[in-house]
Design a protein around this motif. Structure first.
Motif, short mmCIF file in Angstrom:
data_model
loop_
_atom_site.label_atom_id
_atom_site.label_comp_id
_atom_site.label_asym_id
_atom_site.label_seq_id
_atom_site.Cartn_x
_atom_site.Cartn_y
_atom_site.Cartn_z
N ILE B 328 0.84 -1.20 0.00
CA ILE B 328 0.00 0.00 0.00
C ILE B 328 0.87 1.25 0.00
O ILE B 328 0.66 2.18 -0.78
CB ILE B 328 -0.92 -0.01 1.23
CG1 ILE B 328 -1.99 -1.08 1.06
CG2 ILE B 328 -1.57 1.37 1.44
CD1 ILE B 328 -2.84 -1.27 2.29
N GLY B 329 1.89 1.24 0.87
CA GLY B 329 2.75 2.41 1.00
C GLY B 329 3.48 2.72 -0.29
O GLY B 329 3.53 3.88 -0.74
N ILE B 330 4.04 1.68 -0.91
CA ILE B 330 4.81 1.90 -2.15
C ILE B 330 3.87 2.37 -3.25
O ILE B 330 4.18 3.29 -4.01
CB ILE B 330 5.58 0.62 -2.54
CG1 ILE B 330 6.70 0.37 -1.53
CG2 ILE B 330 6.15 0.74 -3.95
CD1 ILE B 330 7.37 -0.97 -1.65
N ALA B 332 1.00 3.99 -2.88
CA ALA B 332 0.56 5.35 -2.60
C ALA B 332 1.68 6.35 -2.88
O ALA B 332 1.47 7.38 -3.54
CB ALA B 332 0.08 5.48 -1.16
N ALA B 333 2.89 6.04 -2.40
CA ALA B 333 4.02 6.95 -2.63
C ALA B 333 4.31 7.06 -4.12
O ALA B 333 4.60 8.15 -4.63
CB ALA B 333 5.25 6.46 -1.86
N VAL B 336 1.68 9.28 -5.68
CA VAL B 336 1.92 10.68 -5.35
C VAL B 336 3.10 11.21 -6.16
O VAL B 336 3.05 12.31 -6.73
CB VAL B 336 2.16 10.84 -3.84
CG1 VAL B 336 2.70 12.24 -3.54
CG2 VAL B 336 0.87 10.61 -3.07
N ALA B 337 4.17 10.41 -6.25
CA ALA B 337 5.35 10.84 -7.00
C ALA B 337 4.98 11.06 -8.46
O ALA B 337 5.38 12.06 -9.08
CB ALA B 337 6.47 9.81 -6.86
N LEU B 340 2.97 14.23 -8.78
CA LEU B 340 3.82 15.41 -8.68
C LEU B 340 4.62 15.62 -9.96
O LEU B 340 4.80 16.75 -10.41
CB LEU B 340 4.77 15.29 -7.48
CG LEU B 340 4.10 15.29 -6.10
CD1 LEU B 340 5.16 15.14 -5.01
CD2 LEU B 340 3.29 16.56 -5.88
N HIS B 343 2.33 17.10 -12.36
CA HIS B 343 2.09 18.49 -11.95
C HIS B 343 3.27 19.36 -12.36
O HIS B 343 3.10 20.46 -12.91
CB HIS B 343 1.89 18.52 -10.44
CG HIS B 343 1.23 19.78 -9.95
ND1 HIS B 343 1.94 20.87 -9.53
CD2 HIS B 343 -0.08 20.10 -9.80
CE1 HIS B 343 1.10 21.82 -9.15
NE2 HIS B 343 -0.14 21.38 -9.29
N ALA B 344 4.47 18.85 -12.13
CA ALA B 344 5.67 19.60 -12.50
C ALA B 344 5.72 19.79 -14.00
O ALA B 344 6.07 20.87 -14.50
CB ALA B 344 6.91 18.86 -11.99
N VAL B 346 3.16 19.86 -16.11
CA VAL B 346 2.16 20.86 -16.52
C VAL B 346 2.67 22.27 -16.20
O VAL B 346 2.56 23.19 -17.03
CB VAL B 346 0.81 20.58 -15.81
CG1 VAL B 346 -0.18 21.71 -16.07
CG2 VAL B 346 0.23 19.25 -16.28
N THR B 347 3.26 22.40 -15.00
CA THR B 347 3.79 23.70 -14.61
C THR B 347 4.82 24.20 -15.62
O THR B 347 4.78 25.35 -16.07
CB THR B 347 4.43 23.60 -13.22
OG1 THR B 347 3.49 23.04 -12.32
CG2 THR B 347 4.89 24.96 -12.71
N ARG B 350 3.24 25.15 -18.98
CA ARG B 350 2.53 26.42 -18.91
C ARG B 350 3.50 27.60 -18.91
O ARG B 350 3.24 28.64 -19.52
CB ARG B 350 1.64 26.47 -17.67
CG ARG B 350 0.39 25.63 -17.83
CD ARG B 350 -0.36 25.53 -16.52
NE ARG B 350 -0.88 26.82 -16.10
CZ ARG B 350 -2.09 27.28 -16.44
NH1 ARG B 350 -2.90 26.55 -17.17
NH2 ARG B 350 -2.49 28.45 -16.02
N ARG B 351 4.58 27.42 -18.22
CA ARG B 351 5.56 28.52 -18.20
C ARG B 351 6.16 28.72 -19.57
O ARG B 351 6.31 29.84 -20.05
CB ARG B 351 6.68 28.22 -17.21
CG ARG B 351 6.31 28.53 -15.79
CD ARG B 351 7.53 28.64 -14.93
NE ARG B 351 8.14 29.96 -15.00
CZ ARG B 351 9.25 30.29 -14.36
NH1 ARG B 351 9.89 29.39 -13.63
NH2 ARG B 351 9.74 31.50 -14.45
#
Lengths: 241, 363
Positions: B328-330, B332-333, B336-337, B340, B343-344, B346-347, B350-351
């Motif tokens: 579960i931990g691996i 979930a991490a 999330v990674a 992120l 997200h990075a 897309v950021t 956009r820039r």
């Protein structure tokens, strides 16, 4: 939202005022020291904790020639003690230090301005608004996640010391202080399981924490990474009114 | 029944046991209880002056493994316990009387020894359908249990059933079986968990209560500290291999032959409180780990519901899948990674494409 902080575009949610300077001293030395000690502790705790759960391949030879698990556990317990003492110290410092030292221990959910700031910050992270708000302390999302980390550390310290007391014995002060954990989880196996899940929760926090710090340092026109080294938050000047 | 209450010593002498044997027995019992130098004299004095404590032994939903264990006690011999130390007035599995005769003994004990007998409970009561899943003498067991507990001095919860619920209380628990402390709330309860408990632990607890006329010191969960204050792992003879980092990696591997630590095979010794690694079983012959198998944690709360017997951590059932904390931990991490990273990305896009005019790209 009012722009009364004196710094263009900077929101100081505590009393809406900040000195007319581009640089604000936010993180006092004890806070920074606590931050980096905790970073070290969490690193050691995460690695050794994982190895306690999943030990390295078996060693051969005489048992008396090795003390591998013993050393791993020793490192884990030592780092755990430092982390716990650090958190207690940090809590005390919240009363002594500047107003930003208190921020991570209080989540002002009753504060409408904070809530609207949180919504705005979430929108910022979802690319729904163009400009981030600037905060002298943590932005509301960071504030909430730091508060979550404090709760998580308290949970890990309580369950950790409770499990430590299993070895230290029923007469130990660790059992006297943290034995109540076993009233909640009568079977120690559950305490182990939750403590182990806590490891991964902290890993997830660290990922988000580092990502947000790097990203905001670049995008939100204020210093992040150097602030936790020097203590000063520098607001860059090109905010567009 | 009906005879005047004898002291232990009178009973012992009546059975033709010499004073010498009696003193020997006292010494042995004192030693097995770890009572120190004056212990034997205390035991002897108690047995000479105190009347035998009447014990009522009731059976609810259970498999009688506790009784099977009890009758194999070697120190003290169960014969000595049953015939000399206590007055076992009622135990439906081993008593001669049956039917109404046996039931009459319960009533008689309640009246004659009100507040003075020990109620030993093996098994537990089911509460669903007003207790109809366990009928004892034509009545729900739970009723008889409450009735007998009301006039008792103290209650002993034998085994995992009476202490925690055990297999009949495991999910989904169709009969709603509950540990006895859920229905007996106004009496001190000594929990002696295990499936079954170790014979010497059982007789040791009885011996302590009889000798001192009080309950042994109990821990937070109501277990006698003298037998349940340390984990199997703390006193395991394989512990040096754990500290050294020497593990059995697979059944029948070299480590298994050399008797390395069974931690990686899911031994629950580190989370199990019991006396197996010190007292062992069958007159100290062996215990599971000595026989090469990990501890399954049978003396712990809800041990049937804590996943496989070969996992030290409980599996977490969520979203229809079972997974351990690491999986579960691996996952979930990792999620999330990955989030992120997106997200990075897309950021950055956009820039670079000028959506983010606020912060013009530098350099």
């Amino acid at each position: 939202m009012a722009q009364a902080s004196g710094l263009p575009g900077v929101v100081d949610r505590i009393d809406e005022r900040a000195p007319r300077r581009q640089t604000v001293y936010v993180y006092q030395a004890p806070v920074r020291l606590w931050h980096w000690v905790t970073v070290g502790c969490i690193t050691v705790l995460a690695v050794t904790g994982y190895l306690i759960g999943s030990p390295p391949p078996t060693l051969s030879g005489e048992a008396s020639d090795h003390y591998l698990m013993g050393y791993i556990r020793y490192a884990h317990f030592s780092a755990g003690y430092v982390l716990a003492v650090g958190l207690v110290f940090r809590l005390i410092w919240a009363f002594i230090g500047n107003r930003y030292a208190r921020q991570i221990f209080v989540l002002p959910v009753w504060d409408r301005m904070w809530i609207s700031g949180l919504i705005y910050t979430v929108k910022w992270y979802m690319f729904l608004v163009r400009d981030p708000k600037k905060y002298i302390g943590h932005n509301p999302a960071g504030h909430a996640s730091m508060f979550g980390l404090v709760l998580l550390l308290v949970f890990m310290i309580c369950t950790g010391f409770a499990m430590y007391s299993e070895g230290a014995g029923r007469d130990s002060w660790q059992y006297a202080m943290f034995g109540w954990v076993f009233s909640i989880f009568p079977n120690s196996q559950d305490v182990h399981t939750w403590h182990h899940l806590g490891l991964w929760a902290i890993v997830i926090f660290v990922l988000g924490h580092i990502y947000a710090a790097v990203r905001e340092d670049i995008l939100s026109r204020q210093s992040m990474i150097s602030s936790i080294v020097s203590g000063e938050r520098v607001f860059r000047d090109d905010f567009r009114e | 029944m009906g005879a005047p209450i004898e002291t232990f010593y009178q009973v012992i002498r009546r059975q033709g046991i010499s004073r010498r044997s009696f003193v020997k027995f006292c010494s042995l019992t004192a030693a097995s209880l770890g009572l120190g130098a004056n212990g034997a004299a205390t035991v002897a004095n108690a047995l000479e002056t105190k009347p035998r404590v009447p014990v009522i032994w009731m059976h609810g939903l259970e498999c009688t493994c506790c009784s099977e264990s009890f009758i194999r006690s070697a120190h003290p011999l169960v014969k000595d316990v049953v015939l000399s130390m206590i007055s076992l007035d009622y135990d439906d599995t081993i008593m001669a009387a049956a039917g109404h005769q046996a039931d009459a003994i319960l009533q008689e004990t309640r009246e004659k020894h009100k507040g003075g007998y020990i109620l030993a409970v093996e098994g537990n009561p089911p509460l669903n359908e007003d207790g109809m899943y366990c009928i004892d003498g034509g009545r729900p067991f739970v009723e008889k249990l409450k009735e007998m507990a009301a006039d008792s001095m103290a209650v002993i919860a034998w085994g995992a059933c009476a202490s925690w619920g055990c297999v009949q209380a495991a999910k989904p628990n169709p009969t709603h079986a509950v540990p006895i402390d859920k229905v007996i709330r106004d009496k001190p309860i000594i929990k002696v968990p295990g499936c079954p408990p170790i014979a010497e632990v059982m007789t040791g607890v009885v011996g302590y209560v009889v000798t001192f006329g009080k309950l042994p010191e109990l821990d937070r969960q109501g277990r006698p500290k003298m037998f349940y204050s340390q984990r199997i792992h703390d006193k395991c003879y394989r512990r040096p291999h754990f500290d050294a980092g020497q593990f059995v990696e697979a059944w029948d591997d070299d480590g298994a032959r050399k008797g390395y630590c069974l931690y990686k095979m899911g031994c629950k010794g580190p989370t199990t409180y019991n006396a197996c690694s010190t007292t062992r079983w069958n007159d100290g012959v062996s215990f599971p780990i000595q026989s090469g198998h990990g501890c399954i944690g049978c003396s712990e709360d809800a041990f049937w519901d804590k996943g496989s017997f070969y996992d030290r951590l409980t599996n977490i059932s969520a979203f229809g899948v079972e997974a351990n904390a690491d999986t579960i931990g691996i996952a979930a991490a990792g999620a999330v990674a990955a989030g992120l990273a997106v997200h990075a990305g897309v950021t950055a896009v956009r820039r670079l494409t000028g959506h983010d005019e606020n912060t013009p790209p530098r350099g």
